[in-house]
Design a protein around this motif. Structure first.
Motif, PDB file in Angstrom:
ATOM      1  N   ALA A  61      42.483  78.583 -34.410  1.00  0.00           N
ATOM      2  CA  ALA A  61      41.850  77.262 -34.467  1.00  0.00           C
ATOM      3  C   ALA A  61      42.614  76.321 -35.396  1.00  0.00           C
ATOM      4  O   ALA A  61      42.828  75.144 -35.072  1.00  0.00           O
ATOM      5  CB  ALA A  61      40.404  77.399 -34.930  1.00  0.00           C
ATOM      6  N   THR A  62      43.042  76.822 -36.559  1.00  0.00           N
ATOM      7  CA  THR A  62      43.795  75.964 -37.480  1.00  0.00           C
ATOM      8  C   THR A  62      45.135  75.562 -36.883  1.00  0.00           C
ATOM      9  O   THR A  62      45.615  74.440 -37.093  1.00  0.00           O
ATOM     10  CB  THR A  62      44.013  76.665 -38.836  1.00  0.00           C
ATOM     11  OG1 THR A  62      44.724  77.897 -38.637  1.00  0.00           O
ATOM     12  CG2 THR A  62      42.692  76.944 -39.514  1.00  0.00           C
ATOM     13  N   MET A  63      45.755  76.464 -36.122  1.00  0.00           N
ATOM     14  CA  MET A  63      47.009  76.129 -35.466  1.00  0.00           C
ATOM     15  C   MET A  63      46.818  75.015 -34.441  1.00  0.00           C
ATOM     16  O   MET A  63      47.616  74.071 -34.363  1.00  0.00           O
ATOM     17  CB  MET A  63      47.584  77.378 -34.785  1.00  0.00           C
ATOM     18  CG  MET A  63      48.830  77.120 -33.946  1.00  0.00           C
ATOM     19  SD  MET A  63      50.225  76.517 -34.910  1.00  0.00           S
ATOM     20  CE  MET A  63      50.573  77.964 -35.900  1.00  0.00           C
ATOM     21  N   ILE A  64      45.750  75.098 -33.667  1.00  0.00           N
ATOM     22  CA  ILE A  64      45.464  74.069 -32.667  1.00  0.00           C
ATOM     23  C   ILE A  64      45.201  72.731 -33.339  1.00  0.00           C
ATOM     24  O   ILE A  64      45.707  71.684 -32.908  1.00  0.00           O
ATOM     25  CB  ILE A  64      44.256  74.489 -31.806  1.00  0.00           C
ATOM     26  CG1 ILE A  64      44.620  75.701 -30.951  1.00  0.00           C
ATOM     27  CG2 ILE A  64      43.795  73.337 -30.908  1.00  0.00           C
ATOM     28  CD1 ILE A  64      43.441  76.299 -30.203  1.00  0.00           C
ATOM     29  N   MET A  65      44.422  72.738 -34.409  1.00  0.00           N
ATOM     30  CA  MET A  65      44.112  71.495 -35.117  1.00  0.00           C
ATOM     31  C   MET A  65      45.368  70.845 -35.687  1.00  0.00           C
ATOM     32  O   MET A  65      45.570  69.630 -35.570  1.00  0.00           O
ATOM     33  CB  MET A  65      43.109  71.767 -36.238  1.00  0.00           C
ATOM     34  CG  MET A  65      41.708  72.102 -35.760  1.00  0.00           C
ATOM     35  SD  MET A  65      40.603  72.509 -37.131  1.00  0.00           S
ATOM     36  CE  MET A  65      40.620  70.955 -38.049  1.00  0.00           C
ATOM     37  N   MET A  66      46.228  71.647 -36.312  1.00  0.00           N
ATOM     38  CA  MET A  66      47.440  71.108 -36.904  1.00  0.00           C
ATOM     39  C   MET A  66      48.368  70.549 -35.841  1.00  0.00           C
ATOM     40  O   MET A  66      48.886  69.424 -35.958  1.00  0.00           O
ATOM     41  CB  MET A  66      48.155  72.187 -37.724  1.00  0.00           C
ATOM     42  CG  MET A  66      49.510  71.756 -38.268  1.00  0.00           C
ATOM     43  SD  MET A  66      49.424  70.350 -39.396  1.00  0.00           S
ATOM     44  CE  MET A  66      48.913  71.185 -40.896  1.00  0.00           C
ATOM     45  N   ALA A  67      48.592  71.318 -34.775  1.00  0.00           N
ATOM     46  CA  ALA A  67      49.508  70.878 -33.729  1.00  0.00           C
ATOM     47  C   ALA A  67      48.977  69.626 -33.030  1.00  0.00           C
ATOM     48  O   ALA A  67      49.736  68.690 -32.753  1.00  0.00           O
ATOM     49  CB  ALA A  67      49.720  71.998 -32.709  1.00  0.00           C
TER      50      ALA A  67
END
Length: 222
Positions: free
Chosen positions: A104-110
């Motif tokens: 989830a954090t990867m999706i938010m950052m990207a």
């Protein structure tokens, strides 16, 4: 509260309380966390390397010094929400699992970094442009707050006792590599496009790269 803690201490450990991982599992976990962290911090850091250009694009009415200050103020805003990200994603990782939270954090950052590349300039929409930039930076900071602590815990849960410090160090290595890649890319763009080309449209390229990099990081973590 004390009674609850005592009952927990007296309860025998079950198979669900212990993580047993073989060498390939440990290697995959560390690689996924480190590579994902590299991509997150590439996204987070590239903004800082473009500070001078971003100031001219989003704060053109200010003096050169004020442009840089305004740009870094927006950069600093992301650090203000990082503790909130840790407070939200830390307990969430305990409940639903680190892997899902780190995805989830990867999706938010990207997604937030990719969105910066599409933002209109101050010349197009006025004050709305830096406001949208601030929103994207806040999402980035919130994501990073959950990313680093979650990835550190994720590695610690998989690493053997005698190698926990060494394997955990790969997370910091990924951070430095991400910053170095961001710096290198901005340097190449500056030398290739020149200052004017970078200001006109070239500043968007590093943010557009966040999309495919995020997909790679997400694949690694899943």
């Amino acid at each position: 509260m004390l009674r609850t803690l005592l009952r927990r201490r007296k309860r025998a450990l079950s198979s669900g309380d212990v993580t047993i991982a073989d060498q390939p599992q440990v290697r995959r976990a560390v690689t996924a966390a480190a590579l994902g962290n590299t991509m997150e911090w590439f996204d987070f850091g590239v903004y800082a390397y473009l500070a001078g250009t971003m100031g001219k694009v989003f704060f053109p009415s200010s003096s050169p010094g004020a442009q840089v200050v305004s740009t870094f103020a927006t950069f600093a805003a992301a650090f203000l929400v990082r503790p909130l990200g840790g407070l939200v994603f830390g307990p969430l990782g305990d409940r639903i699992g680190r892997q899902k939270v780190l995805a989830a954090t990867m999706i938010m950052m990207a997604a937030s970094t990719f969105a910066v590349g599409f933002l209109p300039t101050y010349a197009s929409v006025g004050f709305l442009a830096p406001l949208l930039l601030l929103v994207c930076r806040l999402v980035q900071g919130f994501s990073t707050g959950g990313e680093y602590a979650g990835a550190t815990t994720y590695i610690a849960e998989y690493a053997p006792d005698r190698r926990r410090g060494f394997l955990g160090s790969w997370l910091d290595f990924g951070t430095f590599v991400g910053y170095a890649l961001g710096s290198g890319l901005v340097t190449v763009l500056t030398l290739t496009l020149g200052e004017q080309g970078l200001q006109d449209w070239g500043w968007r390229i590093p943010f557009f790269l966040a999309g495919p990099l995020g997909l790679i990081g997400l694949y690694m973590r899943l």
